[in-house]
Design an enzyme around this catalytic site. Structure first.
Site, PDB file in Angstrom:
ATOM      1  CE1 TYR A 131      -4.664  -2.066   4.539  1.00 50.61           C
ATOM      2  CE2 TYR A 131      -3.655   0.076   4.086  1.00 50.61           C
ATOM      3  CZ  TYR A 131      -4.218  -1.107   3.641  1.00 50.61           C
ATOM      4  OH  TYR A 131      -4.329  -1.338   2.287  1.00 50.61           O
ATOM      5  CB  SER A 172      -0.899   0.016   1.242  1.00 50.08           C
ATOM      6  OG  SER A 172      -1.542   1.269   1.404  1.00 50.08           O
TER       7      SER A 172
END
Length: 260
Positions: free
Chosen positions: A161, A148
């Site tokens: 995350y 990401s």
């Protein structure tokens, strides 16, 4: 003369895609199958997984579904053994399954932290652990881990995350070093905000209007739009194919210039 189509040809190859029932995973399974791969969709949602397989087959592709919880060592070992028994090889592994909880470290419950790290990071380790020996016997392969932009820079209210995806980025590099000798390439594709069920769920978690949240997620990027699952799938196809035959240990950012 060698054509680009030849280098993208995945005929005879077996591709395993986690989180394959929806979003980026599904788009990738569809694309790899369209280039000739036998796509094995792994997910915990059986109904959506079987529907996804049906759609791929209706378009002439090869696909099957396997229920597997990537946080479970027993599930991953069983899935790998069944794939090995059915196909005798794995050429492509897309470790894509992931979840997000939009909370700070103060707001996070320990269970939130464990869930995000287990699915998004531990899942990469577990399935790779059991798939890599199959790849080695097949003469090598390509592993693509889903990172990401927030694995490369920080983000607000996404502590677990960010930690998980940063772990994926460096785990990718370590795997590339360890398994290159077996002709296994390991790379990371790092999407920016992409229009998936995961992104739309973030709006709910943050108690924001979905449409406004999506507009805000696209703003400020040089290309001025959200990513689509197909945008990310195209990058995975490149990393899975012979087009990237000398690429390993890399992080390919696909985010419309969001962290440029």
């Amino acid at each position: 003369m060698l054509h680009t189509q030849d280098m993208l040809n995945l005929s005879g190859k077996v591709a395993v895609i986690t989180g394959g029932a929806s979003g980026i995973g599904l788009a990738t399974a569809e694309l790899l199958a369209s280039f000739g791969a036998a796509a094995i969709l792994i997910d915990i949602n059986e109904a959506m997984g079987e529907q996804a397989v049906k759609g791929i087959r209706e378009k002439g592709g090869q696909a099957s579904f396997q229920r597997c919880d990537v946080t479970s060592s027993a599930d991953c070992q069983r899935a790998a053994a069944e794939i090995d028994s059915a196909h005798g090889r794995v050429d492509i592994l897309f470790n894509n399954a992931g979840v997000i909880r939009r909370k700070t470290v103060v707001e996070l419950e320990e269970s939130d932290w464990d869930l995000v790290l287990d699915v998004s990071l531990k899942g990469v380790y577990l399935l790779s652990k059991y798939i890599i020996p199959i790849m080695e016997r097949s003469g090598g392969g390509s592993i693509i881990n889903s990172g990401s932009g927030w694995g490369l820079k920080g983000g607000d209210r996404a502590a677990a995350y960010c930690a998980a995806k940063a772990g994926v980025v460096n785990l990718t590099r370590a795997m590339a070093i360890d398994h290159g000798i077996a002709n296994i390439r390991v790379n990371c594709v790092s999407p920016g905000d992409t229009d998936t069920p995961l992104l739309r769920d973030e709006a709910k978690q943050l108690q924001q209007d979905e449409a406004a949240f999506l507009v805000a997620s696209a703003s400020g990027r040089p290309l001025e739009r959200l990513g689509t699952p197909r945008d990310i799938a195209n990058a995975v196809l490149f990393l899975a194919s012979d087009m990237s035959s000398w690429v390993t240990g890399s992080v390919l950012v696909v985010d419309g210039g969001g962290i440029a």
